[in-house]
Design a protein around this motif. Structure first.
Motif, mmCIF file in Angstrom:
data_model
loop_
_atom_site.group_PDB
_atom_site.id
_atom_site.type_symbol
_atom_site.label_atom_id
_atom_site.label_comp_id
_atom_site.label_asym_id
_atom_site.label_seq_id
_atom_site.Cartn_x
_atom_site.Cartn_y
_atom_site.Cartn_z
ATOM 1 N N GLY A 374 0.809 -1.214 0.000
ATOM 2 C CA GLY A 374 0.000 0.000 0.000
ATOM 3 C C GLY A 374 0.842 1.264 0.000
ATOM 4 O O GLY A 374 0.623 2.181 -0.806
ATOM 5 N N VAL A 375 1.837 1.349 0.891
ATOM 6 C CA VAL A 375 2.664 2.557 0.983
ATOM 7 C C VAL A 375 3.518 2.727 -0.276
ATOM 8 O O VAL A 375 3.637 3.839 -0.807
ATOM 9 C CB VAL A 375 3.557 2.502 2.247
ATOM 10 C CG1 VAL A 375 4.582 3.634 2.239
ATOM 11 C CG2 VAL A 375 2.704 2.569 3.503
ATOM 12 N N SER A 376 4.114 1.645 -0.764
ATOM 13 C CA SER A 376 4.973 1.772 -1.949
ATOM 14 C C SER A 376 4.164 2.171 -3.181
ATOM 15 O O SER A 376 4.658 2.922 -4.032
ATOM 16 C CB SER A 376 5.728 0.463 -2.209
ATOM 17 O OG SER A 376 4.832 -0.620 -2.382
ATOM 18 N N ARG A 381 3.147 6.078 -7.177
ATOM 19 C CA ARG A 381 2.169 6.827 -7.966
ATOM 20 C C ARG A 381 2.439 8.328 -7.888
ATOM 21 O O ARG A 381 2.290 9.063 -8.869
ATOM 22 C CB ARG A 381 0.761 6.516 -7.460
ATOM 23 C CG ARG A 381 -0.360 7.190 -8.252
ATOM 24 C CD ARG A 381 -1.710 6.717 -7.758
ATOM 25 N NE ARG A 381 -1.923 7.030 -6.356
ATOM 26 C CZ ARG A 381 -2.894 6.512 -5.595
ATOM 27 N NH1 ARG A 381 -3.727 5.616 -6.124
ATOM 28 N NH2 ARG A 381 -3.020 6.863 -4.342
ATOM 29 N N ALA A 382 2.864 8.811 -6.733
ATOM 30 C CA ALA A 382 3.061 10.245 -6.531
ATOM 31 C C ALA A 382 4.409 10.742 -7.064
ATOM 32 O O ALA A 382 4.502 11.872 -7.557
ATOM 33 C CB ALA A 382 2.955 10.572 -5.043
ATOM 34 N N TYR A 383 5.468 9.921 -6.972
ATOM 35 C CA TYR A 383 6.822 10.425 -7.279
ATOM 36 C C TYR A 383 7.568 9.586 -8.316
ATOM 37 O O TYR A 383 8.779 9.713 -8.443
ATOM 38 C CB TYR A 383 7.647 10.483 -5.980
ATOM 39 C CG TYR A 383 7.029 11.371 -4.940
ATOM 40 C CD1 TYR A 383 7.148 12.752 -5.017
ATOM 41 C CD2 TYR A 383 6.303 10.823 -3.875
ATOM 42 C CE1 TYR A 383 6.577 13.568 -4.061
ATOM 43 C CE2 TYR A 383 5.729 11.627 -2.916
ATOM 44 C CZ TYR A 383 5.860 13.006 -3.010
ATOM 45 O OH TYR A 383 5.281 13.815 -2.074
ATOM 46 N N HIS A 384 6.845 8.778 -9.042
ATOM 47 C CA HIS A 384 7.484 7.928 -10.046
ATOM 48 C C HIS A 384 8.282 8.747 -11.054
ATOM 49 O O HIS A 384 9.402 8.371 -11.442
ATOM 50 C CB HIS A 384 6.431 7.091 -10.786
ATOM 51 C CG HIS A 384 7.008 6.226 -11.864
ATOM 52 N ND1 HIS A 384 7.608 5.013 -11.606
ATOM 53 C CD2 HIS A 384 7.105 6.414 -13.223
ATOM 54 C CE1 HIS A 384 8.041 4.487 -12.728
ATOM 55 N NE2 HIS A 384 7.735 5.316 -13.738
ATOM 56 N N ASP A 385 7.724 9.874 -11.466
ATOM 57 C CA ASP A 385 8.385 10.713 -12.475
ATOM 58 C C ASP A 385 9.389 11.681 -11.858
ATOM 59 O O ASP A 385 10.185 12.283 -12.598
ATOM 60 C CB ASP A 385 7.335 11.507 -13.269
ATOM 61 C CG ASP A 385 6.414 10.591 -14.070
ATOM 62 O OD1 ASP A 385 6.899 9.522 -14.494
ATOM 63 O OD2 ASP A 385 5.225 10.930 -14.225
ATOM 64 N N SER A 432 10.449 3.583 0.400
ATOM 65 C CA SER A 432 9.201 4.092 0.990
ATOM 66 C C SER A 432 8.784 3.325 2.230
ATOM 67 O O SER A 432 8.117 3.865 3.111
ATOM 68 C CB SER A 432 8.073 4.054 -0.047
ATOM 69 O OG SER A 432 7.704 2.707 -0.342
ATOM 70 N N PHE A 433 9.166 2.027 2.318
ATOM 71 C CA PHE A 433 8.788 1.270 3.516
ATOM 72 C C PHE A 433 10.003 0.862 4.367
ATOM 73 O O PHE A 433 9.982 -0.110 5.096
ATOM 74 C CB PHE A 433 7.902 0.057 3.170
ATOM 75 C CG PHE A 433 8.444 -0.891 2.147
ATOM 76 C CD1 PHE A 433 9.334 -1.903 2.489
ATOM 77 C CD2 PHE A 433 8.039 -0.794 0.818
ATOM 78 C CE1 PHE A 433 9.804 -2.795 1.547
ATOM 79 C CE2 PHE A 433 8.504 -1.677 -0.143
ATOM 80 C CZ PHE A 433 9.392 -2.688 0.226
#
Length: 708
Positions: A374-376, A381-385, A432-433
């Motif tokens: 969930g966190v990853s 999704r938010a910082y992939h780019d 992220s985790f």
């Protein structure tokens, strides 16, 4: 009879000539000593004088926050004999024989054996004779160091009372650091080297060595009449004292809770740090590791020096960044599927993947249930780019700053950055985790304390002040690292999530019926570099009471061998125990809530005794009395109708008096006045007596009274 003036003048002349001759001889001797023999005597004087001898100052003490002593220097002495001292050596030849010490030998060896206790008198005799035969200049009397008290006792021996130039006795001083509370915060306090001038070895002893050590003095050692005296040229300045922030009681609670859990889990090591939320003062810190003998002890300060992947506690930082950037809301849902997510050639797993996973859950629930997937997914999704923005936001929280924690050996966090050689295509998700990032436990604690402290990040500190002779020379004020780590709105959401972890999620076992706790569990595999992962590190970081935090703490346990690795049940269990016990210490009951004791008596319990004494005491206490004793001096009080009634009883001259109900003092006084010898047993109030009251009295007989 006429005075013969010429005769008198002749006599005066003779006296004057005599005095002038004496003065001439003195002047001649002075000139001879100064100019003819001057160099000889100067050489001899220099031979018997040692200049610039350093006088060691007394090392300062280290105190707990309440003033209790945690470390102090105790002098220890090694005993030596110089068998080439003047008492043993002639001008050109040896004048002492192996038997020359026999006059003192028996007493000396007996004294050494009794006080030092490492050899028998006969062993000491052989040992000293051996040194004497070798004409040793630095002959060590014993392998054991002695205390100052024992040194004074040894110096009372007749041989030791001889001048040093005769006996050859001298000592070397060493300092041993004593810690009255044993292992409590031992690694944080630190140790010193036993040799002079080396100072602190680690911990606060090393960090504040220049302050604790003081300024050495200087003296000249001069030989005068076969003994040496020290002539002080500059007095030493004793070291200053360190007042720490450690609370001995809380430290004891933390150490005991961790030690019990490590023993239960057969874990390799563990760390606990507890700090005061609003001030940053560290109230307890313990670092336990299994030693070679199988016991646990403080080996190194892993709280500040251990670089390891924090695991799921880092998810809170990731969520804070995404919330503050507006990339997610707590109500947003994430499909975690069956707990497995294929990501760029690798698989992200939830801890319950083998049970089917969590499927679709809210963003808040990803923290409650500690979902890696969930966190990853949220962060990807938010910082992939733009992964650099994610790392920049993490660093803005304060994770990348090397903080001076007043403890040597501290490590700085290692946080990867996009574009560097160690940044991989999977790093963003794993970071992220709590993987692919190395952070000492105290940095994680600092971050969580900022959450508890309404967003203000302050640096943990271990020393409150430096004092000298009772005067505060320097204080260490609160140091703000980041005045606001996130927006108030984000902070409120994060606090709710941390409370949900304990009340609804992976930290359910931490929930307490006595105090509300908020925090985050963490379970991570321990990286072995290129060898992969081996074993687990479990943690819990949080604060209490959740509604108005007073303390923030972290518990880390490494390589547990028994049970399934779990930050909630293992580290969380330690945290819960500490929180409950620390909270219980601070409980006070307001006066208006106090319930009247149903067993409380309206009047004090008064023992039987002398009427005049009882009346004086009750009068001072403003207790009303009713005298029913008449002319009797001895009374037995009873509570009666709002007063204390004094019931008297007569003491017959030929009968054993009744002393039941009396205190020991009154009973002994009365019985001995009757001519009886009293034997006391127990304490309290007289419950029985033998012989019994009313028995025919025989003066001088023994009466036994039992008190309960």
């Amino acid at each position: 009879m006429p005075i013969d003036r010429n005769s008198i003048l002749n006599r005066y002349g003779i006296v004057i000539i005599f005095i002038v001759c004496i003065l001439g001889l003195i002047v001649y001797k002075i000139i001879n000593i100064m100019f003819v023999e001057g160099q000889k005597w100067r050489n001899l004087g220099e031979k018997n004088k040692i200049e610039n001898i350093q006088i060691e100052p007394t090392r300062g003490n280290i105190y707990a926050a309440d003033g209790r002593l945690m470390a102090s220097s105790i002098p220890q002495y090694e005993l030596y004999l110089d068998f080439k001292a003047d008492g043993y050596m002639g001008t050109n030849k040896r004048v002492s024989s192996l038997d020359s010490l026999d006059k003192y030998m028996s007493g000396l060896c007996k004294t050494l054996s009794e006080i030092i206790g490492d050899k028998s008198p006969e062993e000491y005799r052989r040992h000293i004779r051996k040194g004497l035969s070798k004409e040793s200049r630095q002959f060590k009397i014993s392998g054991k160091k002695v205390s100052y008290t024992n040194l004074k006792l040894i110096k009372e021996n007749p041989f030791m009372k001889l001048a040093p130039g005769i006996s050859g006795f001298y000592t070397k001083t060493f300092f041993q650091r004593r810690k009255p509370f044993g292992s409590l915060a031992s690694r944080t306090i630190g140790d010193i080297y036993s040799e002079k001038n080396k100072g602190g070895k680690n911990g606060l002893e090393l960090q504040f060595d220049s302050v604790l050590h003081g300024i050495p003095g200087m003296c000249t050692r001069q030989k005068v009449r076969n003994s040496f005296i020290n002539i002080t040229q500059r007095e030493p300045v004793d070291g200053m004292d360190i007042m720490t922030t450690i609370d001995v009681n809380i430290q004891d609670i933390a150490e005991k809770a961790l030690l019990d859990k490590l023993t239960e889990l057969e874990a390799e090591s563990g760390t606990v740090v507890l700090m005061e939320t609003s001030t940053g003062e560290v109230k307890a810190i313990t670092n336990m590791a299994r030693m070679e003998n199988g016991e646990y002890g403080e080996t190194r300060n892993q709280a500040v020096s251990d670089l390891s992947e924090p695991g799921s506690t880092f998810k809170v930082a990731s969520m804070m960044v995404a919330l503050d950037d507006g990339k997610v809301k707590p109500s947003d849902t994430i499909d975690t599927g069956n707990g497995l997510w294929a990501y760029k050639g690798k698989v992200v797993r939830d801890h319950n993947w083998d049970k089917g996973g969590y499927h679709r859950i809210s963003a808040a629930q990803t923290i409650w249930y500690s979902s890696n997937v969930g966190v990853s997914k949220i962060i990807d999704r938010a910082y992939h780019d733009c992964p650099a923005r994610y790392v920049d936001k993490i660093n803005q929280l304060g994770f990348n700053r090397k903080l001076d924690f007043q403890i040597p050996g501290q490590a700085a966090p290692r946080i990867k950055y996009p574009g560097n050689s160690n940044w991989y295509k999977t790093t963003l998700a794993w970071m992220s985790f709590g993987y692919e990032t190395q952070i000492p436990p105290i940095y994680t604690l600092t971050f969580f304390n900022a959450i508890a402290n309404n967003g203000k990040m302050i640096k943990p500190h271990f020393v409150r002040s430096i004092n000298h002779n009772g005067t505060v020379m320097r204080t260490f004020e609160q140091e703000v690292v980041n005045p606001q780590i996130c927006t108030p709105k984000t902070l409120g959401i994060i606090k709710d999530m941390l409370l949900g972890v304990v009340e609804k999620g992976t930290g359910k076992s931490v929930e307490s019926p006595y105090i509300r706790i908020a925090g985050k569990t963490g379970t991570a595999q321990v990286s072995q570099g290129s060898s992969g992962y081996s074993g687990h590190q479990v943690s819990f970081c949080g604060y209490f009471p959740a509604d108005k935090p007073k303390y923030t703490g972290i518990v880390v346990i490494r390589y547990p061998k028994i049970g399934h690795p779990s930050g909630g049940t293992m580290s969380g269990g330690v945290f819960k125990r500490i929180a409950e016990q620390v909270y219980a210490r601070s409980l006070t009951v307001p006066a208006y809530m106090a319930v009247r004791d149903s067993l409380n008596t309206a009047f004090p319990m008064v023992k039987a005794g002398l009427k005049s004494d009882i009346q004086s005491v009750l009068r001072a206490l403003r207790v009303h009395t009713v005298d029913l004793g008449g002319r009797n001096n001895w009374v037995k009080p009873e509570s009666e109708k709002g007063a204390v009634a004094l019931n008297g009883y007569a003491v017959a001259a030929n009968l054993v008096p009744d002393v039941k109900g009396m205190g020991a003092r009154d009973a002994v006084f009365l019985l001995e006045n009757c001519g009886l010898r009293v034997k006391l047993m127990g304490c309290g109030t007289v419950a029985s007596q033998t012989p019994a009251a009313g028995t025919l009295l025989q003066r001088g007989q023994v009466i036994t009274i039992t008190l309960q």
